[in-house]
Scaffold this active site. Sequence first.
Site, mmCIF file in Angstrom:
data_model
loop_
_atom_site.group_PDB
_atom_site.id
_atom_site.type_symbol
_atom_site.label_atom_id
_atom_site.label_comp_id
_atom_site.label_asym_id
_atom_site.label_seq_id
_atom_site.Cartn_x
_atom_site.Cartn_y
_atom_site.Cartn_z
ATOM 1 C CD GLU A 1 -2.751 0.959 2.751
ATOM 2 O OE1 GLU A 1 -2.259 0.336 3.612
ATOM 3 O OE2 GLU A 1 -3.654 1.771 2.686
ATOM 4 C CE LYS B 1 -7.074 1.159 3.102
ATOM 5 N NZ LYS B 1 -5.860 1.823 4.237
ATOM 6 C CB CYS C 1 -4.699 -1.943 4.069
ATOM 7 S SG CYS C 1 -3.950 -2.147 5.853
ATOM 8 C CB SER D 1 -1.052 -4.217 8.575
ATOM 9 O OG SER D 1 -1.399 -4.675 9.424
ATOM 10 C CE LYS E 1 -2.723 -4.590 12.786
ATOM 11 N NZ LYS E 1 -2.259 -3.421 12.478
ATOM 12 N N GLY F 1 20.760 1.163 35.857
ATOM 13 C CA GLY F 1 19.418 0.526 36.061
ATOM 14 C C GLY F 1 19.025 -0.119 34.670
ATOM 15 C CG ASP G 1 13.490 1.330 32.546
ATOM 16 O OD1 ASP G 1 13.275 0.271 32.209
ATOM 17 O OD2 ASP G 1 13.448 2.180 33.682
ATOM 18 C CB SER G 2 20.131 3.415 30.793
ATOM 19 O OG SER G 2 20.474 2.843 31.731
ATOM 20 C CE LYS H 1 6.067 15.318 34.479
ATOM 21 N NZ LYS H 1 6.593 14.123 35.432
#
Lengths: 595, 595
Positions: free
Chosen positions: A41, A128, A164, A192, A198, A313, A315-316, A547
């Site tokens: 697409e 489409k 799609c 998609s 999914k 930590g 996450d980093s 934020k």
Amino acid sequence: MRIALGQFNATVGDLAGNVEKMKQMWARAVEAGADLVAFPELAICGYPPEDLVYKKQFVKDNRAALEELAAWVEGAARSDRGRAARDTQGRDALATTLVVGFVECSEGNLYNSAAVIQAGRIVDIYRKTLLPNTSVFDEQRYFKPGARPVIIDMAGLRVALTICQDIWDDQWLASFFAGAGRIDLMVNISASPFHVNKIYQRHEVVGDCAQIFRCAVAYCNLVGGQDELVFDGRSLLTDSMGRVVTQAKAFDEDLLLADIEAGEAGVHVRPLQPPVGQPKDEVEEVYQALVLGTRDYALKNGFQQVLLGISGGIDSAVTAAIAAAALGPQNVICVTMPSRFNSPGTIADAKLAADNLGCPLLTIPIEPILKPFNESLKAEPRWNDRGLAYENLQARIRGMILMSLSNQIGALVLTTGNKSEVSVGYSTLYGDTAGGFSVIKDVLKTMVYRLAEYMNELAGHRPGGAGLRPDGAGREAIPVSVIQRVPTAELRPNQRDRDSLPEYDVLDRIIMGYVEQDQSARDLVESGLPAGEVERVIRMIDRNEYKRRQSPPGVRITAKAFGKDRRLPITNHYTTTIRKPEIRNPKSETNSKHE
Amino acid sequence: MRIALGQFNATVGDLAGNVEKMKQMWARAVEAGADLVAFPELAICGYPPEDLVYKKQFVKDNRAALEELAAWVEGAARSDRGRAARDTQGRDALATTLVVGFVECSEGNLYNSAAVIQAGRIVDIYRKTLLPNTSVFDEQRYFKPGARPVIIDMAGLRVALTICQDIWDDQWLASFFAGAGRIDLMVNISASPFHVNKIYQRHEVVGDCAQIFRCAVAYCNLVGGQDELVFDGRSLLTDSMGRVVTQAKAFDEDLLLADIEAGEAGVHVRPLQPPVGQPKDEVEEVYQALVLGTRDYALKNGFQQVLLGISGGIDSAVTAAIAAAALGPQNVICVTMPSRFNSPGTIADAKLAADNLGCPLLTIPIEPILKPFNESLKAEPRWNDRGLAYENLQARIRGMILMSLSNQIGALVLTTGNKSEVSVGYSTLYGDTAGGFSVIKDVLKTMVYRLAEYMNELAGHRPGGAGLRPDGAGREAIPVSVIQRVPTAELRPNQRDRDSLPEYDVLDRIIMGYVEQDQSARDLVESGLPAGEVERVIRMIDRNEYKRRQSPPGVRITAKAFGKDRRLPITNHYTTTIRKPEIRNPKSETNSKHE
């Protein structure tokens, strides 16, 4: 009939580049004897082009690129290479049909269309018809819907085209093609975007389509990262029973080839390639999505290198590991910026995390900046160094160091906040949220841990195993000490995340319910979550919209990420509570690391 | 028939507060003898509620608030006050009809609806039929369209209902009501956001509607600021010739009363109030929009005070003056943060600007922070203090000072960048763009100058006049020396904006064409703009999408602001050039004050 699905990594707006990639895939497909080659697409312009389609010149240029591709295809078919293909395969390249998505402008209206190209000419165009306008999609902002089915007779088969969303509504689909006669093959060109699991929905949708028409389905998906979206590819073919017979690579370019044969018992699909490996579970999916999303955001925006603050930590460390997989460890500059609040263990782990990955490490202590900054702020008599403002100041000094380095050396700053933090605003605006791309912003903390374990498995490290060997094999991607550390921001003595937040397994369940499924406080409490925590977390989520609005994009891996998926006002006095609705207390612009 | 249009300032999500405001206006309207009281589109929940409508509980609560209003209206009619109104006016308050916008949920579908309430009961519901889905609007994301006209017989008149967009398409409107019989009065409840000169479009649209049906039109608009949008009110009534007979206040709450009488010669409108003053030109409109937008963003988000960096330049002076008008000068804390690059004139003007407005001023020099910061960054061997990174560092130290003060004292930080800067990215991410609200982000530099002159007129200062008088009268809102200063960022010696940018009159014309009207480079050059500047500016605009994505919201005053209006990908390789399209050079994350 031999079909080729050209799953390629398009870049939005890169008309020439996208066409070039399609030419190369087309040539390979023709050499392999394809009668029909399909591209995704809006393959000409990339997906989603968003408001670029409001530029008349853009739409014209996209049409010109389509026509250039058509002309080239004809020239190539007549060339030596085209003739060679014919001689080898016994097929005439001039007879090969090309299906490709582009933005069509007709009588002042725009359509999300598929061009059918034969012998260098656009012989038909499908528009489409179902235009998605929820979730991350805004297609009704731009496009008018089509109204006419397109069916092409090709190599003895009747081939229908869809784009799609068209195949995602069974009932509508059946009525749209009612009276159109037999369909042997449904070609669906898609863009998609990925979210966790999914692929199972897609298998179901494509399978249903096959069963409705008793036809094979050729589903050609886009691949690649585009801002917050990642397209996962996995183009596939089903037979007329709806069985997935073959599937292209996940998160990578691929040319999927198969033969389609209509017989008495239905339409069969015979793959021409051995099966390729597929992600074994959702953690592997997420990992691959993050790697591709990060690589494409960096490279498509002109960055070879990234830099990030590494704290010791999880996450980093996980962010660095993903970046290292995306761009090579030598291109991931880790910066550790200790203060007097960091424990020796954390500081050592920051170095270990970078070393294990093989990333360069730079150390810039923040105390020499923090101290004069604190002194200067005493110009305001209410300033003090014992509260949130002082904690945020530390995070902001780190953010500024990273941005200064970025400006000087031209590397993209990655932020390291996870979805649990992003949800409740457990972050400092212009501090740890400062950067160009936010790798794990849609990854809940509990999933961050699973990713860390997965990456250690991938690196060949078994939990409780022998640790480092001289050749580096068995080295943990994420040090076990990092995984085991109790989460803390270390912005004041003895700080721990759990002083300010619920335990992460509870927090993440509330976020999944409230953010991803729009459940109310009452729904969540009825599902067994503690009422006090539910109300507290919801209040934090609602108050921190401002934020998130200023945070960088990051890879979307869930069905509802913070981004185009979730459009909430900042100015908003509504809260859902277990008791009757009440007026929310005014928020204060604390931007606090804890609220 | 006596009609009252209740133009009130709703807050999104504040169901109880919105209902309370409507009760008060309803009581005034009934005391004035109104037969029909209309409130704006989605008045119950505020506009636009965005994804709040995906929360089932929100939609339920909004319905409950509607029903509570209906019940209250009946109770009030039966009360002493209601009876007193009947005795004075000879009209029965129980017979007063109320029209009010709310989110309707029916069989799982959502509608943008108007409830018709009589004697405490919802007697009919009209569903908006034309749902805008371009510009800042996403209504097709949420709502299904209606299909049925609603006409109420009331006091001998046939009153038709429409909602906002419904009357903006003449042809459709005529066909929708074809066969519905005579219409005496068209009531249109709207939430129509302001942009410069939109009032003329509205007059035309409403006038056309009147002429189509030969009916009076009662147009009831929302007022107030909601994130980037400002609703300007100016509800109005036309007679059946399409003449605007009376118009409510601009940018303020108002209850507009009139009598409608149908006669042989058409439908007449007789106002019950003297005309109110209206903005005299576009500068006055913009000024009032900025003041209201700033006041509502601050107050609705719980901030009584704001703070901003004041530099001695025109942008921060104008921002401070608008904030002072919005919140009172004592609530606008100006912070001047000089460095060795600021001239004595600029530093003096920063103080003068704050003093003239009567705002408190805080001085925090940045050199004591800049110096150790610069030293620390030498840990990276490529760091130097002569380039863009060092310039950005200064802007970021200022941003951090403001955010630290904000966190400590709870005041909202206002940013001061104008649309010309925002367009080309002439700003430092997390530096001068750091803050909660960006007052003039949609105001081009040339308009900033006009605003400054307008505010000086308003303050009673005549150009070339006598200057300060002891009573403060005649004092300039914006010091003349500030207006006359050559624009400069003062981040290095002798820096001037025009070293990096075209002259502002040229720049602003390019931005108007490229950003607001989606013109191509070729269009702009053909309109007489210099080719080199056009290409340079367009490149800057395209490359700086990432900065805008992370910038705070601000007041929208044009038909295309940066915000929900203009949705462009960050990852985007398309550029429009005068020559043939070419692949864009990779951008670098310079975030520079000049590019």
